[in-house]
Design a protein around this motif. Structure first.
Motif, PDB file in Angstrom:
ATOM      1  N   ALA A 130       0.833  -1.214   0.000  1.00  0.00           N
ATOM      2  CA  ALA A 130       0.000   0.000   0.000  1.00  0.00           C
ATOM      3  C   ALA A 130       0.865   1.261   0.000  1.00  0.00           C
ATOM      4  N   LEU A 131       1.891   1.294   0.875  1.00  0.00           N
ATOM      5  CA  LEU A 131       2.758   2.476   0.928  1.00  0.00           C
ATOM      6  C   LEU A 131       3.549   2.641  -0.364  1.00  0.00           C
ATOM      7  N   GLY A 132       4.070   1.542  -0.884  1.00  0.00           N
ATOM      8  CA  GLY A 132       4.836   1.612  -2.128  1.00  0.00           C
ATOM      9  C   GLY A 132       3.985   2.056  -3.299  1.00  0.00           C
ATOM     10  N   THR A 133       2.777   1.538  -3.388  1.00  0.00           N
ATOM     11  CA  THR A 133       1.868   1.925  -4.469  1.00  0.00           C
ATOM     12  C   THR A 133       1.536   3.415  -4.362  1.00  0.00           C
ATOM     13  N   HIS A 134       1.284   3.873  -3.141  1.00  0.00           N
ATOM     14  CA  HIS A 134       0.973   5.286  -2.927  1.00  0.00           C
ATOM     15  C   HIS A 134       2.149   6.183  -3.332  1.00  0.00           C
ATOM     16  N   GLN A 135       3.375   5.703  -3.118  1.00  0.00           N
ATOM     17  CA  GLN A 135       4.567   6.491  -3.443  1.00  0.00           C
ATOM     18  C   GLN A 135       5.096   6.218  -4.847  1.00  0.00           C
ATOM     19  N   GLY A 136       4.467   5.284  -5.558  1.00  0.00           N
ATOM     20  CA  GLY A 136       4.925   4.948  -6.898  1.00  0.00           C
ATOM     21  C   GLY A 136       6.227   4.174  -6.905  1.00  0.00           C
ATOM     22  N   ARG A 137       6.439   3.347  -5.882  1.00  0.00           N
ATOM     23  CA  ARG A 137       7.675   2.576  -5.770  1.00  0.00           C
ATOM     24  C   ARG A 137       7.367   1.094  -5.634  1.00  0.00           C
ATOM     25  N   CYS A 138       8.286   0.264  -6.087  1.00  0.00           N
ATOM     26  CA  CYS A 138       8.153  -1.195  -5.961  1.00  0.00           C
ATOM     27  C   CYS A 138       9.220  -1.763  -5.028  1.00  0.00           C
ATOM     28  N   ASP A 139       9.890  -0.904  -4.286  1.00  0.00           N
ATOM     29  CA  ASP A 139      10.955  -1.335  -3.395  1.00  0.00           C
ATOM     30  C   ASP A 139      11.043  -0.318  -2.258  1.00  0.00           C
ATOM     31  N   LEU A 140      10.769  -0.752  -1.037  1.00  0.00           N
ATOM     32  CA  LEU A 140      10.872   0.141   0.100  1.00  0.00           C
ATOM     33  C   LEU A 140      11.211  -0.657   1.345  1.00  0.00           C
ATOM     34  N   THR A 141      11.602   0.049   2.389  1.00  0.00           N
ATOM     35  CA  THR A 141      11.972  -0.589   3.644  1.00  0.00           C
ATOM     36  C   THR A 141      11.091  -0.057   4.760  1.00  0.00           C
ATOM     37  N   LEU A 142      10.552  -0.985   5.539  1.00  0.00           N
ATOM     38  CA  LEU A 142       9.751  -0.634   6.713  1.00  0.00           C
ATOM     39  C   LEU A 142      10.584  -0.918   7.957  1.00  0.00           C
TER      40      LEU A 142
END
Length: 108
Positions: A36-48
């Motif tokens: 959800a966060l990645g889609t909202h930011q337009g990213r397919c790679d993130l770190t939580l």
């Protein structure tokens, strides 16, 4: 404050979906949050950052807070099926949890 909970049939459907995917509800929630966060930011790679308790049998009698944050990488292909994203994230979390107590100087 808005409260939301899964009860009754919704809870049963959620746990059944997690069971079919072969993951725990916690790992599925991390995957969905990352997606959800990645889609909202337009990213397919993130770190939580996941909160961890750091108590063990050696620190149970010690007063104080023993906690840490563990980075959890969430990444997926834009064309991936939801179940594949959840499974891949769960597998990555399994690896991350195995190394959660590694000392920082061993990593850096």
């Amino acid at each position: 404050m808005v409260r939301y909970g899964l009860h009754g049939e919704r809870h049963a459907a959620w746990t059944a979906a997690c069971r079919r995917a072969g993951v725990t509800p916690q790992r599925a929630l991390v995957a969905l949050l990352g997606l959800a966060l990645g889609t909202h930011q337009g990213r397919c790679d993130l770190t939580l950052g996941l909160a961890l308790h750091r108590r063990d049998r050696h620190t149970q009698a010690v007063v104080g807070m023993f906690s840490a944050a563990m980075p959890a990488r969430c990444r997926w292909r834009p064309d991936a099926e939801l179940q594949a994203v959840v499974r891949d994230t769960a597998a990555a979390l399994d690896t991350d949890y195995r190394h959660q107590r590694a000392p920082l100087d061993a990593i850096a």
